[in-house]
Design an enzyme around this catalytic site. Sequence first.
Site, PDB file in Angstrom:
ATOM      1  N   GLY A  11       0.093  -0.242   1.609  1.00 54.37           N
ATOM      2  CA  GLY A  11       0.536  -1.108   2.716  1.00 54.37           C
ATOM      3  C   GLY A  11      -0.055  -2.503   2.566  1.00 54.37           C
ATOM      4  NE  ARG A  72       3.318   3.011   2.122  1.00 59.00           N
ATOM      5  CZ  ARG A  72       2.073   2.770   2.541  1.00 59.00           C
ATOM      6  NH1 ARG A  72       1.050   3.172   1.832  1.00 59.00           N
ATOM      7  NH2 ARG A  72       1.862   2.140   3.692  1.00 59.00           N
ATOM      8  CG  ASP A 103      -6.758   6.596   0.885  1.00 61.39           C
ATOM      9  OD1 ASP A 103      -5.769   5.867   1.039  1.00 61.39           O
ATOM     10  OD2 ASP A 103      -6.911   7.677   1.493  1.00 61.39           O
ATOM     11  CB  THR A 126      -5.943  -0.431   3.961  1.00 57.87           C
ATOM     12  OG1 THR A 126      -5.379   0.326   5.045  1.00 57.87           O
ATOM     13  CG2 THR A 126      -7.388   0.017   3.791  1.00 57.87           C
ATOM     14  CG  ASP A 128      -4.866   2.464   8.156  1.00 60.86           C
ATOM     15  OD1 ASP A 128      -4.325   1.808   9.063  1.00 60.86           O
ATOM     16  OD2 ASP A 128      -4.268   3.280   7.442  1.00 60.86           O
ATOM     17  CG  ASP A 130      -8.339   4.529   5.822  1.00 63.95           C
ATOM     18  OD1 ASP A 130      -8.401   3.487   5.139  1.00 63.95           O
ATOM     19  OD2 ASP A 130      -7.372   5.298   5.790  1.00 63.95           O
ATOM     20  NE  ARG A 172       2.051   7.284   8.831  1.00 64.60           N
ATOM     21  CZ  ARG A 172       2.767   6.735   7.859  1.00 64.60           C
ATOM     22  NH1 ARG A 172       2.460   6.969   6.605  1.00 64.60           N
ATOM     23  NH2 ARG A 172       3.773   5.955   8.149  1.00 64.60           N
TER      24      ARG A 172
HETATM   25  N1  ATP Z   1      -2.569  11.004  -6.271  1.00 63.55           N
HETATM   26  C1  ATP Z   1      -2.108   9.881  -6.821  1.00 63.55           C
HETATM   27  N2  ATP Z   1      -1.930   9.811  -8.171  1.00 63.55           N
HETATM   28  C2  ATP Z   1      -1.474   8.677  -8.743  1.00 63.55           C
HETATM   29  N3  ATP Z   1      -1.128   7.574  -8.063  1.00 63.55           N
HETATM   30  C3  ATP Z   1      -1.277   7.587  -6.742  1.00 63.55           C
HETATM   31  C4  ATP Z   1      -1.786   8.739  -6.040  1.00 63.55           C
HETATM   32  N4  ATP Z   1      -1.820   8.456  -4.726  1.00 63.55           N
HETATM   33  C5  ATP Z   1      -1.333   7.205  -4.595  1.00 63.55           C
HETATM   34  N5  ATP Z   1      -1.016   6.676  -5.806  1.00 63.55           N
HETATM   35  C6  ATP Z   1      -0.407   5.381  -6.083  1.00 63.55           C
HETATM   36  O1  ATP Z   1      -0.939   4.378  -5.229  1.00 63.55           O
HETATM   37  C7  ATP Z   1       0.117   3.816  -4.424  1.00 63.55           C
HETATM   38  C8  ATP Z   1      -0.449   3.384  -3.102  1.00 63.55           C
HETATM   39  O2  ATP Z   1      -0.942   4.523  -2.391  1.00 63.55           O
HETATM   40  P1  ATP Z   1      -0.628   4.709  -0.851  1.00 63.55           P
HETATM   41  O3  ATP Z   1       0.839   4.539  -0.649  1.00 63.55           O
HETATM   42  O4  ATP Z   1      -1.257   5.968  -0.421  1.00 63.55           O
HETATM   43  O5  ATP Z   1      -1.309   3.437  -0.162  1.00 63.55           O
HETATM   44  P2  ATP Z   1      -2.847   3.065  -0.047  1.00 63.55           P
HETATM   45  O6  ATP Z   1      -3.299   2.432  -1.302  1.00 63.55           O
HETATM   46  O7  ATP Z   1      -3.605   4.266   0.415  1.00 63.55           O
HETATM   47  O8  ATP Z   1      -2.788   1.934   1.079  1.00 63.55           O
HETATM   48  P3  ATP Z   1      -2.695   2.129   2.691  1.00 63.55           P
HETATM   49  O9  ATP Z   1      -4.049   2.606   3.156  1.00 63.55           O
HETATM   50  O10 ATP Z   1      -2.383   0.768   3.148  1.00 63.55           O
HETATM   51  O11 ATP Z   1      -1.598   3.106   2.952  1.00 63.55           O
HETATM   52  C9  ATP Z   1       1.151   4.946  -4.353  1.00 63.55           C
HETATM   53  O12 ATP Z   1       2.425   4.491  -3.987  1.00 63.55           O
HETATM   54  C10 ATP Z   1       1.095   5.498  -5.769  1.00 63.55           C
HETATM   55  O13 ATP Z   1       1.823   4.676  -6.641  1.00 63.55           O
HETATM   56  O1  F6P Z   2       4.759   0.732   6.414  1.00 60.90           O
HETATM   57  P1  F6P Z   2       4.661   2.189   6.123  1.00 60.90           P
HETATM   58  O2  F6P Z   2       4.821   2.484   4.665  1.00 60.90           O
HETATM   59  O3  F6P Z   2       5.534   3.004   7.012  1.00 60.90           O
HETATM   60  O4  F6P Z   2       3.170   2.632   6.413  1.00 60.90           O
HETATM   61  C1  F6P Z   2       2.616   2.710   7.706  1.00 60.90           C
HETATM   62  C2  F6P Z   2       1.173   3.065   7.552  1.00 60.90           C
HETATM   63  O5  F6P Z   2       0.520   2.071   6.785  1.00 60.90           O
HETATM   64  C3  F6P Z   2      -0.621   1.611   7.485  1.00 60.90           C
HETATM   65  O6  F6P Z   2      -0.238   0.433   8.168  1.00 60.90           O
HETATM   66  C4  F6P Z   2      -1.718   1.238   6.506  1.00 60.90           C
HETATM   67  O7  F6P Z   2      -2.081   2.338   5.773  1.00 60.90           O
HETATM   68  C5  F6P Z   2      -0.960   2.726   8.467  1.00 60.90           C
HETATM   69  O8  F6P Z   2      -1.739   2.314   9.565  1.00 60.90           O
HETATM   70  C6  F6P Z   2       0.423   3.191   8.841  1.00 60.90           C
HETATM   71  O9  F6P Z   2       0.378   4.525   9.267  1.00 60.90           O
END
Ligand code: ATP
Ligand code: F6P
Length: 323
Positions: A11, A72, A103, A126, A128, A130, A172
């Site tokens: 995000g 994503r 994460d 992020t 969040d 978190d 979330r």
């Molecule tokens: N288990 C995994 N193995 C490999 N790549 C991953 C995995 N989990 C996430 N990724 C990669 O990282 C990208 C970003 O992860 P995710 O969509 O969970 O957002 P995030 O980095 O946790 O950010 P946010 O906290 O804002 O949601 C994913 O779209 C994917 O390409």
């Molecule tokens: O925009 P998307 O992909 O629906 O993601 C929403 C999620 O992303 C965040 O904004 C950041 O991880 C969360 O707070 C929320 O649940």
Amino acid sequence: MKKIAVFTSGGDAPGMNACVRAAVRSAIYNGVEVVGIIRGYKGMIEGDFQPLSSHSVSNIIQKGGTILKSARCEEFKTKEGRAKAYDQLVKNGIEGLIAIGGDGSFTGADLFLKDFDIPTIGCPGTIDNDLYGTDYTIGFDTAVNTALDAIDKIRDTADSHDRVFMIEVMGRNSGYIAVQSGIGGGAELVMIPEYQTTSEEVIHALSKGKENKKASSIVVVAEGKVAGRVHDIAKDVKEALPHFDIRVSTLGHIQRGGKPSALDRILASRMGVAAAEALLNGRKNEMVGIIDDKIVFTPFSDAISKSKPLNDDLVKMVNVLSI
Ligand SMILES: Nc1ncnc2c1ncn2[C@@H]1O[C@H](COP(=O)(O)OP(=O)(O)OP(=O)(O)O)[C@@H](O)[C@H]1O
Ligand SMILES: O=P(O)(O)OC[C@H]1O[C@](O)(CO)[C@@H](O)[C@@H]1O
């Protein structure tokens, strides 16, 4: 290292641009070439790279979103997807990565190093907040201020019409935005994923408020994992307290956008500089964090697996301040 790449993933969050700018300028300052990867891991797989100069990151420190775009990407979760990404990096002479994300992004980077030995340093971006290993993540402060501004405005209507407003904020899996915007916004109750609050408890708190002569109330609800939960709770409350005038307001993605606050710009700039320096000094697979105002590094494995507990004092304070 002669050439590195910077990307944003997951995000978007206010302050990501300030972090990109700082990482790029810090790398260039240290004599290293930088490219930006467009749309995170998706762009890495597709080879969507853009050379970045010091000038190309001018005039972005104040902008929300991310100039590198974000995505994503499911394909990166497969070994085949990561192999394609690796081929693109090799083809373009990229020897190290700076990932700005959450994460999930660091889980991907961790697997990437294990598969192909590509060093990555992460910056926690992020809203969040978190991630273990940093007091605050990039974007959190701005998101809280945006939520707070909206809560203040909704309070005007709550007050004018003697209403109960249930305001859903993002998060979330994490109640950080809800707790901080709830305290700052003077909420009567905050509901967060870390603690189970039943409809009965909400009904009890609102009834108590009425006994204490409160004409209007604000309940801040973190979105949690179940979509629409806030509407179910509002329905339960309406059934139990039919004389209450209840409205639900979902703040949604306004919390992810907008100009980053001063705090986020400075946090992001510090983290971006530290990430580039760390990568060039041979560190890998660690997340930059700031704890007690000092730069620290946490292995991705800890940043993604350990949880950062909410400050219980803040959670308790909501109850104390809402009598
Ligand atoms: N288990 C995994 N193995 C490999 N790549 C991953 C995995 N989990 C996430 N990724 C990669 O990282 C990208 C970003 O992860 P995710 O969509 O969970 O957002 P995030 O980095 O946790 O950010 P946010 O906290 O804002 O949601 C994913 O779209 C994917 O390409
Ligand atoms: O925009 P998307 O992909 O629906 O993601 C929403 C999620 O992303 C965040 O904004 C950041 O991880 C969360 O707070 C929320 O649940």
